[in-house]
Design a protein around this motif. Structure first.
Motif, PDB file in Angstrom:
ATOM      1  N   ARG A  68       0.826  -1.208   0.000  1.00  0.00           N
ATOM      2  CA  ARG A  68       0.000   0.000   0.000  1.00  0.00           C
ATOM      3  C   ARG A  68       0.862   1.261   0.000  1.00  0.00           C
ATOM      4  NH1 ARG A  68      -4.579  -0.414   4.496  1.00  0.00           N
ATOM      5  NH2 ARG A  68      -2.795  -1.072   5.751  1.00  0.00           N
ATOM      6  N   GLU A  69       1.932   1.246   0.808  1.00  0.00           N
ATOM      7  CA  GLU A  69       2.837   2.397   0.833  1.00  0.00           C
ATOM      8  C   GLU A  69       3.485   2.618  -0.532  1.00  0.00           C
ATOM      9  OE1 GLU A  69       2.552   1.220   5.134  1.00  0.00           O
ATOM     10  OE2 GLU A  69       2.804   0.146   3.251  1.00  0.00           O
ATOM     11  N   ALA A  70       3.796   1.521  -1.229  1.00  0.00           N
ATOM     12  CA  ALA A  70       4.427   1.629  -2.551  1.00  0.00           C
ATOM     13  C   ALA A  70       3.509   2.339  -3.540  1.00  0.00           C
ATOM     14  CB  ALA A  70       4.796   0.242  -3.065  1.00  0.00           C
ATOM     15  N   TYR A  71       2.240   1.938  -3.589  1.00  0.00           N
ATOM     16  CA  TYR A  71       1.287   2.588  -4.493  1.00  0.00           C
ATOM     17  C   TYR A  71       1.082   4.051  -4.111  1.00  0.00           C
ATOM     18  CZ  TYR A  71       0.031  -1.673  -6.959  1.00  0.00           C
ATOM     19  OH  TYR A  71       0.079  -2.799  -7.750  1.00  0.00           O
ATOM     20  N   PHE A  72       1.036   4.311  -2.814  1.00  0.00           N
ATOM     21  CA  PHE A  72       0.851   5.686  -2.339  1.00  0.00           C
ATOM     22  C   PHE A  72       2.049   6.551  -2.713  1.00  0.00           C
ATOM     23  CE2 PHE A  72       0.953   9.090   0.818  1.00  0.00           C
ATOM     24  CZ  PHE A  72      -0.370   9.513   0.809  1.00  0.00           C
ATOM     25  N   GLU A 469      -1.084   3.690 -15.450  1.00  0.00           N
ATOM     26  CA  GLU A 469      -1.912   2.551 -15.856  1.00  0.00           C
ATOM     27  C   GLU A 469      -3.112   2.323 -14.941  1.00  0.00           C
ATOM     28  OE1 GLU A 469       0.146  -0.783 -17.658  1.00  0.00           O
ATOM     29  OE2 GLU A 469       0.287   0.756 -19.194  1.00  0.00           O
ATOM     30  N   ILE A 470      -3.813   3.392 -14.629  1.00  0.00           N
ATOM     31  CA  ILE A 470      -5.143   3.432 -14.025  1.00  0.00           C
ATOM     32  C   ILE A 470      -5.186   2.905 -12.597  1.00  0.00           C
ATOM     33  CG2 ILE A 470      -7.552   2.729 -14.272  1.00  0.00           C
ATOM     34  CD1 ILE A 470      -7.188   2.664 -17.265  1.00  0.00           C
ATOM     35  N   PHE A 471      -4.905   1.626 -12.400  1.00  0.00           N
ATOM     36  CA  PHE A 471      -5.133   0.994 -11.100  1.00  0.00           C
ATOM     37  C   PHE A 471      -4.229   1.553 -10.015  1.00  0.00           C
ATOM     38  CE2 PHE A 471      -6.723  -2.307 -14.041  1.00  0.00           C
ATOM     39  CZ  PHE A 471      -8.029  -2.390 -13.556  1.00  0.00           C
ATOM     40  N   SER A 472      -2.987   1.901 -10.359  1.00  0.00           N
ATOM     41  CA  SER A 472      -2.043   2.416  -9.368  1.00  0.00           C
ATOM     42  C   SER A 472      -2.550   3.706  -8.728  1.00  0.00           C
ATOM     43  CB  SER A 472      -0.674   2.672 -10.000  1.00  0.00           C
ATOM     44  OG  SER A 472      -0.071   1.457 -10.389  1.00  0.00           O
ATOM     45  N   VAL A 473      -3.334   4.479  -9.481  1.00  0.00           N
ATOM     46  CA  VAL A 473      -3.887   5.729  -8.960  1.00  0.00           C
ATOM     47  C   VAL A 473      -5.253   5.497  -8.332  1.00  0.00           C
ATOM     48  CG1 VAL A 473      -4.651   8.067  -9.545  1.00  0.00           C
ATOM     49  CG2 VAL A 473      -2.632   7.100 -10.658  1.00  0.00           C
ATOM     50  N   LEU A 474      -6.149   4.835  -9.056  1.00  0.00           N
ATOM     51  CA  LEU A 474      -7.534   4.694  -8.592  1.00  0.00           C
ATOM     52  C   LEU A 474      -7.659   3.802  -7.363  1.00  0.00           C
ATOM     53  CD1 LEU A 474      -9.615   4.530 -11.902  1.00  0.00           C
ATOM     54  CD2 LEU A 474      -8.890   6.495 -10.560  1.00  0.00           C
ATOM     55  N   VAL A 475      -6.668   2.920  -7.115  1.00  0.00           N
ATOM     56  CA  VAL A 475      -6.736   2.072  -5.919  1.00  0.00           C
ATOM     57  C   VAL A 475      -6.708   2.923  -4.653  1.00  0.00           C
ATOM     58  CG1 VAL A 475      -4.234   1.721  -5.655  1.00  0.00           C
ATOM     59  CG2 VAL A 475      -5.821  -0.054  -4.887  1.00  0.00           C
ATOM     60  N   PHE A 477      -8.411   5.483  -4.154  1.00  0.00           N
ATOM     61  CA  PHE A 477      -9.760   5.999  -3.899  1.00  0.00           C
ATOM     62  C   PHE A 477     -10.731   4.906  -3.459  1.00  0.00           C
ATOM     63  CE2 PHE A 477      -7.724   8.911  -6.862  1.00  0.00           C
ATOM     64  CZ  PHE A 477      -8.007  10.141  -6.298  1.00  0.00           C
ATOM     65  N   THR A 478     -10.227   3.702  -3.243  1.00  0.00           N
ATOM     66  CA  THR A 478     -11.082   2.609  -2.776  1.00  0.00           C
ATOM     67  C   THR A 478     -11.066   2.551  -1.251  1.00  0.00           C
ATOM     68  OG1 THR A 478      -9.262   1.011  -2.908  1.00  0.00           O
ATOM     69  CG2 THR A 478     -10.652   1.263  -4.867  1.00  0.00           C
ATOM     70  N   PRO A 479     -12.215   2.260  -0.606  1.00  0.00           N
ATOM     71  CA  PRO A 479     -12.260   2.199   0.863  1.00  0.00           C
ATOM     72  C   PRO A 479     -11.296   1.160   1.434  1.00  0.00           C
ATOM     73  CG  PRO A 479     -14.476   2.215  -0.070  1.00  0.00           C
ATOM     74  CD  PRO A 479     -13.525   2.043  -1.216  1.00  0.00           C
ATOM     75  N   GLY A 480     -11.128   0.031   0.721  1.00  0.00           N
ATOM     76  CA  GLY A 480     -10.274  -1.042   1.223  1.00  0.00           C
ATOM     77  C   GLY A 480      -8.812  -0.631   1.370  1.00  0.00           C
ATOM     78  N   PHE A 481      -8.389   0.364   0.578  1.00  0.00           N
ATOM     79  CA  PHE A 481      -6.990   0.793   0.638  1.00  0.00           C
ATOM     80  C   PHE A 481      -6.666   1.405   2.003  1.00  0.00           C
ATOM     81  CE2 PHE A 481      -3.563   3.891   0.091  1.00  0.00           C
ATOM     82  CZ  PHE A 481      -2.627   3.150  -0.624  1.00  0.00           C
ATOM     83  N   TRP A 482      -7.660   2.054   2.611  1.00  0.00           N
ATOM     84  CA  TRP A 482      -7.401   2.796   3.850  1.00  0.00           C
ATOM     85  C   TRP A 482      -7.769   2.001   5.098  1.00  0.00           C
ATOM     86  CZ3 TRP A 482      -4.518   6.892   3.002  1.00  0.00           C
ATOM     87  CH2 TRP A 482      -4.547   7.461   1.718  1.00  0.00           C
ATOM     88  N   LYS A 483      -8.230   0.765   4.917  1.00  0.00           N
ATOM     89  CA  LYS A 483      -8.535  -0.055   6.076  1.00  0.00           C
ATOM     90  C   LYS A 483      -7.238  -0.614   6.666  1.00  0.00           C
ATOM     91  CE  LYS A 483     -13.202  -1.445   4.696  1.00  0.00           C
ATOM     92  NZ  LYS A 483     -14.069  -2.558   4.288  1.00  0.00           N
ATOM     93  N   GLU A 484      -7.217  -0.798   7.963  1.00  0.00           N
ATOM     94  CA  GLU A 484      -6.010  -1.254   8.637  1.00  0.00           C
ATOM     95  C   GLU A 484      -5.577  -2.638   8.160  1.00  0.00           C
ATOM     96  OE1 GLU A 484      -5.303  -0.820  12.741  1.00  0.00           O
ATOM     97  OE2 GLU A 484      -6.490   0.999  12.905  1.00  0.00           O
ATOM     98  N   ASN A 485      -6.517  -3.556   7.983  1.00  0.00           N
ATOM     99  CA  ASN A 485      -6.170  -4.921   7.582  1.00  0.00           C
ATOM    100  C   ASN A 485      -6.320  -5.071   6.091  1.00  0.00           C
ATOM    101  OD1 ASN A 485      -5.688  -5.741  10.253  1.00  0.00           O
ATOM    102  ND2 ASN A 485      -7.887  -5.947  10.583  1.00  0.00           N
TER     103      ASN A 485
END
Length: 485
Positions: A68-72, A469-475, A477-485
């Protein structure tokens, strides 16, 4: 939660690298006694202070970087680089808005090449070099460049490479990613130096040769004049541009394996390279015949203009040697297809990438076979390697989301009053990192300055999404990205 300390540490180091890049432009500004000396001085100081603040906050951070940190990190790096990259433009030209400066910089780093500057020839040389340098660094990726130059600066580099790399398959030349990055950047550097030499040999002065070489090999398209390559009126330079843009649209890993290791047959056995080459040739022949039959071009002129524009659109470079808006409208359809397909994965080109087109054709072929043999298990192989089901699903998701974004953004622009052709091609051009557009309001040789302010922000967002390539950015904005687990 995200590990903000390590993110801050990496971002601080990357901002120092951007300051270093600006320093080279400052040297050019000083040598030419340009008005851009102080703009670069202030920009560099702001970058150094900002970089230090990030590094202080990230002091004593752990070295463990998660996915997650890598994509961020990758997404935020591209946004921050574009944000700070606006400073030389804003300090040099008080009348330029932040929107225009951000659009220009994002267009540079993502190698889109769309510009809001009507007359680049009026800019100081330091600023011109900065525009070209943003494209050259962005060509293979900002963070990927850092991995090659300073591997210890970026922790978790394998995860970051996966987040920034283009194409559905990520291959490494060496067990260590930093070593692979150095080899790939070596190929890139050799291509650029060879391109500088060829442009200079054809009559360009050294400054123009360096700038055009960087934007040609980065398949970016920024020019030092509003006339692009056409302004030089030199067929030899046209052919140099065609050759180096085409080569830069080839997978750099494949180039290294086939050329540096003298395994040329491997190049021509690649399914993606064959598709890319044959498509370029067929599109060129079609447009050449149209130009001969309808626009009465002679054979050489028709071939050169057709090849230049097809390669420019296919590799998403955006340079031009002719005004395609005066060509038959059927050629616009071909050029729009070129900007949608793009070059090869692992190159500096944009678009959906030729490898995905190959995969789609193989999926369609398998579907016809499945109709005749319902119980058959049909593998899908690319260059003798079986493509797993997960990659096929990812292919469908990518193309579906790509088309959905294109349709939604084109609809918004049409609803806002932009003509249909321009709205569709502006969207495809931004999302595919192409640069030129087709239409009456904004033609392939014009700047994008007349676009409304909000449209420029939409286009900037599409450029970023398309480059990563779309997913690296739009991920993000997904709720699951910011969940702890």
């Amino acid at each position: 939660m995200l590990n903000y300390k390590i993110i801050s540490k990496i971002l601080g180091s990357l901002l120092w690298l951007e300051a270093t890049l600006m320093f080279y432009c400052l040297i050019v500004a000083i040598c030419n006694h340009g008005s851009d000396v102080m703009p670069f001085v202030w920009s560099i100081l702001i970058l150094i202070v900002s970089g230090e603040l990030f590094r202080v906050f990230g002091r004593n951070a752990s070295t463990s970087l998660g996915r997650r940190e890598a994509y961020f990190v990758v997404t935020v790096t591209w946004v921050l680089y574009s944000f700070f990259g606006t400073l030389p433009f804003l300090f040099d030209n008080a009348s330029m808005t932040f929107t225009d400066a951000f659009f220009e910089t994002m267009s540079g780093f993502t190698t889109t090449g769309a510009s809001i500057i009507d007359k680049p020839e009026d800019l100081p040389r330091g600023i011109l070099l900065w525009r070209s340098l943003t494209q050259w660094i962005g060509g293979l990726g900002i963070v990927f460049f850092t991995i090659a130059v300073l591997p210890s600066m970026v922790g978790g580099s394998v995860k970051i490479f996966a987040a920034e790399a283009t194409g559905p398959f990520n291959t490494k030349l060496q067990p260590r990613l930093s070593t692979s990055a150095k080899w790939i950047w070596s190929i890139y550097l050799v291509l650029t130096v060879a391109c500088v030499f060829c442009y200079w040999l054809c009559g360009m002065d050294l400054f123009d040769a360096v700038n055009y070489a960087m934007t040609s090999t980065a398949t970016g398209g920024f020019s030092t004049s509003s006339g692009s390559i056409e302004a030089f009126n030199n067929p030899a330079e046209d052919y140099v541009s065609i050759i180096f843009c085409f080569l830069s649209g080839v997978n750099f890993t494949l180039l290294y394996m086939s050329v540096a290791k003298l395994k040329i047959r491997r190049l021509f056995r690649s399914a993606e390279f064959k598709f890319y080459s044959v498509s370029t040739l067929l599109f060129t022949l079609f447009i050449m015949l149209e130009l001969i039959g309808r626009n009465h071009y002679d054979l050489e002129h028709a071939f050169r203009s057709a090849a230049f524009q097809v390669v420019s659109f296919m590799t998403t470079t955006g340079l031009f040697n002719d005004d395609a808006s005066k060509w038959p409208h059927v050629t616009w359809v071909i050029l729009a297809v070129c900007m949608f397909i793009g070059g090869c994965s692992g190159s500096t080109s944009g678009g959906i990438k030729s490898i995905r087109s190959v995969m789609v054709l193989k999926v369609i072929r398998n579907e016809f076979k499945q109709i005749l043999h319902p119980n058959a298990v049909l593998p899908m192989k690319i260059d003798g390697i079986n493509v797993p089901q997960r990659k096929r699903v990812a292919l469908l998701a990518f193309i579906g989301l790509y088309l959905f974004l294109a349709l939604v953004c084109a609809f918004i622009m049409i609803a806002a009053g932009i003509d249909n052709t321009n709205a569709i091609t502006i969207t495809l051009s931004s999302l595919g990192n192409v640069g030129p557009t087709l239409g009456l309001e904004i033609g392939p040789t014009m700047s994008w300055a007349i676009l409304p302010e909000w449209t420029k922000w939409v286009c900037s967002f599409l450029m970023l999404v398309g480059r990563l390539e779309i997913f690296s950015v739009l991920v993000l904005f997904t709720p699951g990205f910011w969940k702890e687990n």
